[in-house]
Design a protein around this motif. Structure first.
Motif, mmCIF file in Angstrom:
data_model
loop_
_atom_site.group_PDB
_atom_site.id
_atom_site.type_symbol
_atom_site.label_atom_id
_atom_site.label_comp_id
_atom_site.label_asym_id
_atom_site.label_seq_id
_atom_site.Cartn_x
_atom_site.Cartn_y
_atom_site.Cartn_z
ATOM 1 N N LYS A 105 1.418 4.986 -8.129
ATOM 2 C CA LYS A 105 2.121 3.823 -7.583
ATOM 3 C C LYS A 105 1.347 2.529 -7.837
ATOM 4 O O LYS A 105 1.940 1.485 -8.090
ATOM 5 N N TYR B 267 -0.672 8.181 -5.174
ATOM 6 C CA TYR B 267 -1.186 6.874 -4.742
ATOM 7 C C TYR B 267 -1.557 6.045 -5.972
ATOM 8 O O TYR B 267 -1.129 4.901 -6.136
ATOM 9 N N THR C 36 0.839 -1.197 0.000
ATOM 10 C CA THR C 36 0.000 0.000 0.000
ATOM 11 C C THR C 36 0.880 1.256 0.000
ATOM 12 O O THR C 36 1.729 1.395 0.869
ATOM 13 N N PRO C 37 0.669 2.157 -0.972
ATOM 14 C CA PRO C 37 1.480 3.375 -0.973
ATOM 15 C C PRO C 37 1.223 4.228 0.270
ATOM 16 O O PRO C 37 0.080 4.348 0.710
ATOM 17 N N SER C 38 2.277 4.812 0.831
ATOM 18 C CA SER C 38 2.130 5.570 2.079
ATOM 19 C C SER C 38 1.305 6.841 1.888
ATOM 20 O O SER C 38 0.875 7.455 2.852
ATOM 21 N N GLU C 39 1.061 7.231 0.603
ATOM 22 C CA GLU C 39 0.248 8.429 0.342
ATOM 23 C C GLU C 39 -1.163 8.297 0.901
ATOM 24 O O GLU C 39 -1.864 9.288 1.064
ATOM 25 N N ILE C 40 -1.576 7.055 1.215
ATOM 26 C CA ILE C 40 -2.912 6.857 1.767
ATOM 27 C C ILE C 40 -3.113 7.729 3.011
ATOM 28 O O ILE C 40 -4.197 8.230 3.274
#
Lengths: 358, 319
Positions: free
Chosen positions: B117, B114, A318-322
């Motif tokens: 990615k 997001y 899961t990308p940390s941008e969440i």
């Protein structure tokens, strides 16, 4: 552009907003086939699961308290200080410059001197916007945005031009006696980057609370924020108050930057983007609805989200941008508090009706 | 470089850099003329840039040279959808316009990276596109001596499209029934409401047009200048457009003029080193120029320029 004052009361709005923000994050994770529950568990373990993690959370919260306070002081006077990032950067640069230039001074002078010069630099930077607003009526939203970029490219030019050796991108570390990090705190938290700045931040929270609630200046700032014309009619100098509020706001943001320079990084480098503590500080203040004590808690929450968010990406794809999506959603619901109240009132009404039926 | 080459380069670079700003600034004008402050243009541009690049990367093999132009439409539509958040929040839910706009700016980079990615196996930036938004010569006009070479040969078609949109928008706002109604809800919503104009609906039009044009602006930025998408593709252009709109005094033609001027200031940073006298000035000053000039012009020439009277004020229909 006119900015309406934000009036939100009670602790329910922030709590519901945080819940809804996490919910939005969960829905987005589910839509992209990630497990939100596992990710949120990873987040909280990553933020609170070890002394090191807790140290990092406290370190992350330290500058956020200061920039958030800065935002809330300006906001009380009716100003939307979008320039926190630029002011923080100015403070960061000035504090590191002072610490490096006067490195022979003893710590008892060097450290306070570096901190104060950082605050002054932030105050100077926001003071420009305050002055232009007070005397020329120039919208502070536009001037502070522009000053952000001037600060970014200006500090980079100064760092590149006169503070680094040859073609390096970062300055040497500041001398040990100017640092806020100490071996004591590092050992306490298993070598985290936790530093003494947290004490300064909490002191500032109390100081700003006192200033805003118990002093004449605080009263005038709030009066101008509520109704500029009325306060002028009552004999207050709105120009003076506007500039004072912006100076205090920028000084606090500058202090936040000094925390990054003297505590977290212990140097300054060429930044490609404006530091996060600017817009994050603004979000922290909005979530705390400008309440100084609330700022402590909301800064800690942001620290948890930011530090724990890194752990999400370590343990899954899961990308940390969440985490930033969650933060933006939280602020959205804080802003849209009208609808939360509306739903709240409606729910109460239905409950009452049900009780009435029974 | 000889003087002619310098002039040609300056003009073409100015047009390339102003095109994204023109579209976005006109978008902002529509929103604010309807009474909704939109500081979220930066975020809208991010979504436009992201979606158009993704579209280009996946569809270039099907559409060939047409891809970038279709990408502008895709960017515009995604910008429009994204701006719905702002419309619902400010028009229906009485959210402070600046907070809601700030949310767009916080949300867009997070969401776009997001998704980047997710789509590109964890990479934070996309590959480079091929084809880019091409430059072309304008038929007939390019044949005019001197002027044709300076302005119409191998030039940014997007910028001329922007100029066209500006003139069209000015005409729409000034003379059409739609424009009059849109302006009336931004100046005096109660009066508009009392004669039966739906304030909510026209404010939706204002915000959604700003979303579409802002998305197109972001797409132009990505497809003609950066050629890929990353966290730094849109770096302040939304805010510059906002400033252009204010300089232009909330008038599409004025906003376009200011956007071209900013494009000129930005292009100097790129081409300054080829121009004799200017090349002596450190590049840093050109980087700062647009921001410094914005502040100076704001203070010196615009002063207390008047925004639409009800700009930023939530309208609540009384029952």
């Amino acid at each position: 552009m006119r900015i309406k004052k934000i009036r939100i009361g009670g602790i329910m709005i922030p709590l519901v907003s945080v819940f809804l923000g996490l919910l939005v994050g969960a829905v987005i994770m589910m839509l992209s086939h990630f497990n939100p529950i596992q990710n949120y568990i990873n987040l909280f373990v990553g933020a609170l699961g070890s002394p090191n993690a807790i140290g990092e959370v406290l370190r992350a919260a330290t500058p956020l308290m200061l920039t958030a306070l800065g935002f809330s002081v300006a906001n009380s006077a009716g100003f939307f200080n979008v320039g926190l990032a630029g002011q923080a950067l100015a403070g960061w640069l000035a504090s590191v410059w002072f610490a490096l230039t006067f490195s022979h001074l003893p710590g008892i002078i060097l450290l306070p001197g570096s901190i104060i010069i950082g605050a002054l630099a932030g105050a100077f930077w926001s003071g420009i916007a305050g002055f232009l607003r007070a005397y020329f009526g120039a919208s502070e939203v536009i001037t502070t945005i522009m000053l952000n970029y001037i600060s970014l490219y200006g500090t980079n030019a100064i760092v590149k031009g006169s503070m680094v050796k040859s073609d390096a991108d970062s300055t040497p570390l500041i001398p040990a006696q100017a640092r806020l990090r100490t071996p004591f705190l590092e050992q306490l938290t298993q070598n985290s980057t936790f530093h003494w700045g947290i004490i300064i931040s909490i002191l500032m929270v109390l100081l700003v609370w006192f200033l805003m609630k118990k002093t004449t200046l605080g009263f005038e700032i709030r009066a101008v924020g509520m109704n500029e014309d009325a306060s002028r009619y009552a004999g207050m100098s709105s120009k003076k108050t506007i500039i004072s509020a912006m100076l205090i706001s920028g000084a606090l943001a500058g202090l936040g930057g000094a925390m990054e320079g003297l505590g977290n990084f212990q140097n300054i480098f060429v930044n490609t983007v404006l530091p996060d503590i600017g817009f994050d500080g603004m979000s922290v203040s909005l979530l705390a609805t400008g309440n100084p004590i609330g700022i402590i808690f909301s800064a800690l929450l942001f620290g948890i989200l930011k530090i724990g968010g890194l752990n999400i990406s370590i343990n899954s794809t899961t990308p940390s941008e969440i985490v930033n999506i969650v933060i933006a959603s939280v602020i959205f619901f804080v802003g849209a508090n009208y609808i939360i109240r509306y739903w709240g009132a409606k729910m109460k009404l239905t409950r009452k009706n049900k009780v009435g039926d029974a | 470089m000889n003087p002619m080459t310098i002039i040609v380069t300056v003009v073409s670079a100015t047009l390339v850099y102003s095109a994204p700003l023109i579209f976005t600034a006109i978008g902002g004008t529509f929103s604010e003329r309807s009474g909704i402050v939109n500081v979220g243009l930066e975020g809208i541009m991010v979504m436009g840039a992201f979606s158009s690049i993704v579209f280009n990367l996946f569809m270039a093999k099907d559409f060939g040279q047409l891809t970038p132009w279709l990408g502008l439409l895709v960017g515009g539509l995604v910008g429009l959808i994204f701006s719905l958040i702002h419309a619902v929040a400010t028009i229906n839910w009485q959210t402070d316009h600046i907070i809601s706009g700030t949310v767009l700016n916080l949300m867009a980079p997070a969401l776009a990276i997001y998704l980047t990615k997710l789509i590109f196996d964890g990479k934070g930036q996309t590959n480079f596109i091929d084809p880019q938004l091409a430059t072309a010569s304008i038929p007939f006009l390019a044949k005019i001596p001197i002027i044709g070479q300076i302005f119409f040969t191998n030039t940014s078609i997007a910028a001329y499209l922007g100029i066209l949109v500006a003139v069209l928008s000015w005409w729409i706002l000034k003379y059409t029934r739609f424009g009059l109604r849109l302006r009336s809800v931004g100046e005096h919503p109660e009066a508009a409401d009392s004669v039966g104009i739906s304030v909510y609906r026209y404010r939706y039009y204002g915000v959604l047009i700003s979303g579409f044009l802002g998305g197109v602006g972001g797409a132009i930025m990505a497809e003609s200048i950066t050629s890929n998408f990353s966290g730094s593709t849109i770096a302040g252009q939304g805010f510059m457009s906002l400033a252009a709109m204010i300089f232009g005094k909330w008038n599409p033609i004025g906003a376009m003029g200011a956007a071209i001027f900013f494009g000129f200031a930005q292009s100097l940073a790129i081409i300054g080193k080829y121009i004799p006298v200017i090349s002596k000035i450190p590049n840093f000053w050109f980087t700062l120029a647009p921001y410094l000039i914005t502040i100076i012009v704001l203070v010196a020439f615009v002063g207390k320029s008047r925004a639409p009277a009800a700009d930023g004020i939530t309208f609540v229909k009384s029952h």
